[in-house]
Scaffold this motif. Structure first.
Motif, short mmCIF file in Angstrom:
data_model
loop_
_atom_site.label_atom_id
_atom_site.label_comp_id
_atom_site.label_asym_id
_atom_site.label_seq_id
_atom_site.Cartn_x
_atom_site.Cartn_y
_atom_site.Cartn_z
N LEU A 205 -21.15 -0.52 -0.90
CA LEU A 205 -19.71 -0.70 -0.71
C LEU A 205 -19.20 -1.90 -1.50
O LEU A 205 -19.92 -2.87 -1.69
CB LEU A 205 -19.41 -0.88 0.78
N ASP A 206 -17.97 -1.80 -1.96
CA ASP A 206 -17.33 -2.91 -2.68
C ASP A 206 -16.65 -3.81 -1.65
O ASP A 206 -15.88 -3.32 -0.82
CB ASP A 206 -16.30 -2.39 -3.68
N VAL A 207 -16.93 -5.11 -1.74
CA VAL A 207 -16.49 -6.05 -0.71
C VAL A 207 -15.73 -7.22 -1.32
O VAL A 207 -16.12 -7.76 -2.35
CB VAL A 207 -17.72 -6.57 0.08
N ALA A 208 -14.65 -7.62 -0.65
CA ALA A 208 -13.95 -8.86 -0.94
C ALA A 208 -14.07 -9.74 0.30
O ALA A 208 -14.23 -9.24 1.41
CB ALA A 208 -12.48 -8.58 -1.25
N LEU A 209 -13.99 -11.05 0.10
CA LEU A 209 -14.16 -12.00 1.19
C LEU A 209 -12.93 -12.89 1.33
O LEU A 209 -12.31 -13.24 0.33
CB LEU A 209 -15.39 -12.88 0.95
N ALA A 210 -12.62 -13.26 2.57
CA ALA A 210 -11.51 -14.18 2.83
C ALA A 210 -11.94 -15.16 3.92
O ALA A 210 -12.72 -14.81 4.80
CB ALA A 210 -10.27 -13.42 3.27
N VAL A 211 -11.43 -16.40 3.85
CA VAL A 211 -11.88 -17.48 4.74
C VAL A 211 -11.08 -17.61 6.03
O VAL A 211 -11.50 -18.29 6.95
CB VAL A 211 -11.89 -18.84 4.00
N ASP A 212 -9.92 -16.97 6.11
CA ASP A 212 -9.10 -16.98 7.33
C ASP A 212 -8.02 -15.91 7.20
O ASP A 212 -7.95 -15.22 6.18
CB ASP A 212 -8.49 -18.37 7.59
N GLY A 213 -7.21 -15.77 8.25
CA GLY A 213 -6.19 -14.73 8.24
C GLY A 213 -5.18 -14.86 7.13
O GLY A 213 -4.75 -13.86 6.54
N ARG A 214 -4.79 -16.07 6.81
CA ARG A 214 -3.82 -16.29 5.73
C ARG A 214 -4.40 -15.81 4.40
O ARG A 214 -3.74 -15.10 3.63
CB ARG A 214 -3.43 -17.76 5.66
N ASP A 215 -5.65 -16.20 4.13
CA ASP A 215 -6.35 -15.77 2.92
C ASP A 215 -6.52 -14.25 2.92
O ASP A 215 -6.36 -13.59 1.89
CB ASP A 215 -7.70 -16.49 2.83
N GLY A 216 -6.82 -13.70 4.09
CA GLY A 216 -6.98 -12.25 4.21
C GLY A 216 -5.71 -11.49 3.85
O GLY A 216 -5.76 -10.49 3.12
N LEU A 217 -4.57 -11.96 4.33
CA LEU A 217 -3.29 -11.33 3.98
C LEU A 217 -3.05 -11.37 2.48
O LEU A 217 -2.64 -10.37 1.89
CB LEU A 217 -2.13 -12.06 4.68
N THR A 218 -3.31 -12.51 1.87
CA THR A 218 -3.12 -12.66 0.42
C THR A 218 -4.02 -11.70 -0.35
O THR A 218 -3.57 -11.02 -1.28
CB THR A 218 -3.42 -14.12 -0.01
N LYS A 219 -5.29 -11.61 0.05
CA LYS A 219 -6.23 -10.71 -0.64
C LYS A 219 -5.81 -9.26 -0.46
O LYS A 219 -5.89 -8.46 -1.39
CB LYS A 219 -7.65 -10.92 -0.11
N LEU A 220 -5.36 -8.90 0.73
CA LEU A 220 -4.94 -7.52 0.98
C LEU A 220 -3.71 -7.16 0.16
O LEU A 220 -3.63 -6.07 -0.40
CB LEU A 220 -4.67 -7.32 2.47
N LYS A 221 -2.77 -8.08 0.06
CA LYS A 221 -1.56 -7.85 -0.76
C LYS A 221 -1.94 -7.59 -2.21
O LYS A 221 -1.32 -6.78 -2.89
CB LYS A 221 -0.63 -9.07 -0.71
N GLY A 222 -2.97 -8.32 -2.70
CA GLY A 222 -3.34 -8.24 -4.11
C GLY A 222 -4.30 -7.11 -4.46
O GLY A 222 -4.59 -6.90 -5.63
N ASP A 223 -4.81 -6.39 -3.48
CA ASP A 223 -5.79 -5.35 -3.75
C ASP A 223 -5.49 -4.10 -2.92
O ASP A 223 -5.95 -3.95 -1.80
CB ASP A 223 -7.21 -5.85 -3.45
N PRO A 224 -4.72 -3.17 -3.50
CA PRO A 224 -4.33 -1.97 -2.76
C PRO A 224 -5.48 -1.00 -2.48
O PRO A 224 -5.31 -0.05 -1.73
CB PRO A 224 -3.27 -1.33 -3.65
#
Length: 122
Positions: free
Chosen positions: A26-45
């Motif tokens: 599986l292809d995985v991205a990582l985020a350090v907290d909820g704020r970072d998670g929102l940013t990563k999700l916005k940038g990767d559809p």
């Protein structure tokens, strides 16, 4: 482009979960907290599944889930909580935010791998 976003303030948990999923194709991205998670999700559809801790600094996982649904208007992404929390009140809040599952740590990858693959369409 990632299929799964792992959000946890513990670098150990992020590495454990991320490495397990990567080893299983599986292809995985990582985020350090909820704020970072929102940013990563916005940038990767291409993200289809968010696996998140609840208790984190800056923004907790439940608030992130609520913002994914409300602010981002994203009702398609699947969200699973991976946490030490087992409170019925928190679980109800998660259910109201559209969380698909609640896993109490420790992470047992083999037990959830088939479900995770199904949720991302792999």
């Amino acid at each position: 482009m990632a299929q799964i976003l792992v959000v946890d303030d513990s670098s150990t948990v992020r590495a454990e979960v991320g490495d397990f999923l990567k080893k299983n194709g599986l292809d995985v991205a990582l985020a350090v907290d909820g704020r970072d998670g929102l940013t990563k999700l916005k940038g990767d559809p291409s993200i289809k599944l968010v696996v998140s801790d609840v208790n984190m600094p800056n923004m907790d996982g439940l608030t992130m889930a609520e913002k994914i649904r409300s602010e981002l208007g994203n009702t398609a992404v699947n969200i699973i909580m991976l946490t030490t929390e087992n409170s019925p009140i928190m679980k109800e809040r998660g259910k109201a935010a559209g969380i698909k599952g609640w896993i109490v740590k420790p992470f047992k990858g083999d037990a959830v791998l088939a479900t995770f693959k199904k949720l991302v369409g792999a």
